[in-house]
Scaffold this active site. Structure first.
Site, mmCIF file in Angstrom:
data_model
loop_
_atom_site.group_PDB
_atom_site.id
_atom_site.type_symbol
_atom_site.label_atom_id
_atom_site.label_comp_id
_atom_site.label_asym_id
_atom_site.label_seq_id
_atom_site.Cartn_x
_atom_site.Cartn_y
_atom_site.Cartn_z
ATOM 1 C CB CYS A 124 16.676 -16.647 -19.334
ATOM 2 S SG CYS A 124 16.484 -17.498 -20.905
ATOM 3 C CG HIS A 156 13.409 -13.058 -20.226
ATOM 4 N ND1 HIS A 156 14.752 -12.791 -20.068
ATOM 5 C CD2 HIS A 156 13.330 -14.184 -20.970
ATOM 6 C CE1 HIS A 156 15.451 -13.728 -20.698
ATOM 7 N NE2 HIS A 156 14.618 -14.583 -21.247
ATOM 8 C CD GLU A 199 14.840 -9.803 -18.057
ATOM 9 O OE1 GLU A 199 14.162 -10.378 -17.183
ATOM 10 O OE2 GLU A 199 15.466 -10.425 -18.953
#
Lengths: 84, 227
Positions: B86, B194, B196
């Site tokens: 990002c 994302h 994560e």
């Protein structure tokens, strides 16, 4: 002292979705003559005079930080001002 | 293998990144502040999402001149894995470690939703644990994720197999549905989605975990098995 006015806009080849949205709003308020809107940034730099090449310095700052050459163009104007 | 999560003023996905690596992947990880001048002790560099330096001027533009980015560039040149997610991707573009630039989303809206990604390239150190063409679910959350590059650059990306992830239903208008790319050498990956945030079923998907596992596996094969 120099006052440098820098104008940064998206390159012609890059679609400007913000500009498009503003244009359609202008059309809605009846401004049908508006054919294109490009949104950009305006920066004012104040520089001390010195032993340097002004254009070189400005181009360096514009191409490395103030604009992103992949998607943006810039132009600038220089004014001489007297320090207050 | 020891990871660094780089923290800039305005980063806000650093804790997620740390959690993914420490708790879900089970690897060593430390936060590193943006004024750090040495990353020698780390084997992998993670640039988290957020709004570094308030997104002033352009997303990622100010971060490129922070002390730590000089070290990140050095680490990338040494061949260490560098992942930017990002805002981290935006920083990698502004720093010139990856080609191209980000524009505002075509819709002008901030988009925050799960997206289906296609794994286009499984030979990178970030994707060996995926199947080629596998569709994975990973959330996006961005206002400026509309990837742009000129035709020549796009051709190069294709010729070198640098396009790693594409969107199945492009949410932002990016060129060729690009969601993530690597550098030519393949050790720097930038992606808008994302991974994560997709490391546990509780989060709705754990498809992102394999990305981190791939990094560790490649690193072990290269440095541990070789010894």
């Amino acid at each position: 002292m120099y006052k440098v006015k820098v104008y940064v806009t998206l390159r012609e080849s890059v679609l400007d979705p913000q500009g498009k949205a503003v244009m359609s709003s202008l059309h809605k308020m009846g401004q049908s003559e508006v054919e294109d809107v490009r949104i950009g940034k305006y920066l004012e730099l104040t520089l001390q005079k010195g032993d340097y090449n002004l254009d070189e310095k400005i181009v360096n700052m514009c191409s490395k930080l103030l604009s992103n050459p992949v998607i943006e163009d810039y132009r600038y104007e220089v004014e001489e001002v007297v320090a207050q | 293998m020891k990871f660094a999560v780089i923290v800039f003023p305005g980063s806000n996905c650093d804790t997620d990144m740390y959690h993914a690596v420490k708790d879900e992947l089970g690897a060593e990880v430390e936060y590193v502040w943006h004024d750090a001048t040495n990353l020698n002790q780390f084997d992998g560099i993670l640039l988290p999402g957020g709004f570094s330096y308030g997104d002033y001027l352009r997303s990622g533009a100010i971060a490129q001149f922070s002390n730590v980015m000089t070290e990140v560039v050095k680490a990338a040149r040494e061949g260490k894995p560098v992942l930017g997610v990002c805002n981290g991707f935006q920083i990698l573009l502004e720093t010139g470690l990856l080609p191209g630039a980000m524009r505002r989303n075509e819709s002008l809206k901030f988009i925050c939703q799960p997206e289906e990604l296609v794994v286009e390239n499984t030979s990178t150190i970030f994707t060996t644990q995926y199947e080629k063409g596998e569709v994975i679910s990973v959330p996006v959350a961005h206002g400026e994720g509309n990837y742009y590059c000129d035709k020549d650059t796009l051709q190069q990306l294709k010729a070198n197999n640098q396009i790693v992830f594409t969107y199945r239903n492009n949410p932002n208008g990016s060129v060729e549905n690009i969601a993530g790319i690597t550098n030519e050498e393949g050790n720097v990956l930038g992606m808008m989605p994302h991974p994560e945030r997709a490391v546990d079923e509780l989060l709705g998907s754990k498809d992102g975990l394999k990305l981190f596992q791939s990094i560790v596996k490649s690193w072990r094969e290269r440095y541990v098995a070789a010894k």
